[in-house]
Design an enzyme around this catalytic site. Structure first.
Site, PDB file in Angstrom:
ATOM      1  CG  ASN A 115      -0.472  -6.030   2.783  1.00 35.36           C
ATOM      2  OD1 ASN A 115      -1.131  -5.296   2.056  1.00 35.36           O
ATOM      3  ND2 ASN A 115      -0.709  -7.331   2.869  1.00 35.36           N
TER       4      ASN A 115
ATOM      5  N   GLY B 127      -9.643   1.421  -4.008  1.00 29.46           N
ATOM      6  CA  GLY B 127      -8.998   2.398  -3.143  1.00 29.46           C
ATOM      7  C   GLY B 127      -9.784   2.822  -1.924  1.00 29.46           C
TER       8      GLY B 127
ATOM      9  CG  ASN C  85      -8.241  -0.471   3.354  1.00 30.40           C
ATOM     10  OD1 ASN C  85      -8.765  -0.135   4.405  1.00 30.40           O
ATOM     11  ND2 ASN C  85      -8.157  -1.736   2.979  1.00 30.40           N
TER      12      ASN C  85
ATOM     13  CE  LYS D 170       0.484  -7.584 -11.154  1.00 29.42           C
ATOM     14  NZ  LYS D 170       0.531  -8.717 -12.086  1.00 29.42           N
TER      15      LYS D 170
ATOM     16  CG  HIS E 238      -4.338 -10.895   5.078  1.00 30.60           C
ATOM     17  ND1 HIS E 238      -4.254 -11.242   3.743  1.00 30.60           N
ATOM     18  CD2 HIS E 238      -4.916 -11.937   5.711  1.00 30.60           C
ATOM     19  CE1 HIS E 238      -4.758 -12.466   3.587  1.00 30.60           C
ATOM     20  NE2 HIS E 238      -5.170 -12.901   4.758  1.00 30.60           N
TER      21      HIS E 238
ATOM     22  CD  GLU F 271      -9.459  -4.616   5.176  1.00 31.78           C
ATOM     23  OE1 GLU F 271      -8.810  -3.903   4.376  1.00 31.78           O
ATOM     24  OE2 GLU F 271      -9.999  -5.684   4.843  1.00 31.78           O
TER      25      GLU F 271
END
Length: 199
Positions: free
Chosen positions: A104, A13, A15, A88, A106, A176
């Site tokens: 999302n 966790g 991010n 997932k 990446h 990020e």
């Protein structure tokens, strides 16, 4: 009014923590508010981080057709779904209802080094093996395929000749933590002002 946001996570966790810290810094000016943090398993550091910040948490069954996740999102009146290290695939049932409202991050420059099984250290190892001079971070809208939806924003990170998977991963993760919370805030601000298109 801040956009009600759910964060899905599968790991430690970091991010999520960066997003929590960013929204707390903005205070009442924040366009997003984390209404729930959810995971597909209880033993997830992200849930501990959420609880430490008094954010509601839930664990859901990710093995069904998406009904459990969709029910969770409905119960919390979620408008925006943020993936933060969630590994997932988001089921088509959920993508269909939340199209253009799932984002999302990446740890690479999509479309290269993405797809099923490409996450974390695997991405950085592939980048180094390829001889690429740049990698980076990509925020994108989620569709029915892994790492495939429309790109929202990217930021490049140089690959050094002596980089290891660990050193490259650490440098990308720092980016990020700065980049993703600001993308989430931007998307929420546009959503909250009706400048939000379906994809």
């Amino acid at each position: 009014m801040a956009v009600r946001t759910a964060v899905l996570a599968s790991g430690g966790g970091t991010n999520l923590q960066a997003l929590i810290d960013h929204l707390e810094m903005l205070g009442t000016r924040a366009a997003a508010r984390i209404a729930v943090v959810a995971a597909n398993r209880e033993a997830t550091g992200a849930l501990d981080r959420a609880r430490a910040s008094s954010i509601p948490t839930e664990v859901f069954d990710a093995s069904d057709d998406g009904s459990a996740l969709l029910d969770l999102l409905h119960r919390h009146s979620i408008e925006l779904l943020v993936l933060a290290g969630y590994l997932k695939r988001i089921p088509p049932l959920v993508v269909g209802e939340y199209q253009g409202r799932i984002i999302n991050v990446h740890p690479g420059l999509l479309p290269e080094f993405g797809g099923a099984g490409m996450y974390g250290a695997r991405v950085h190892a592939a980048v180094i093996a390829s001889g690429a001079k740049f990698t980076g971070v990509t925020a994108h809208f989620v569709d029915d395929e892994f790492d495939h939806g429309p790109v929202i924003a990217q930021w490049r990170v140089g690959v050094k000749p002596d980089d290891t998977v660990e050193s490259l991963a650490a440098r990308v993760l720092k980016v990020e933590h700065i980049f993703y919370p600001r993308v989430v805030e931007m998307v929420a601000a546009l959503k909250g002002n009706d400048f939000f298109a379906d994809f």
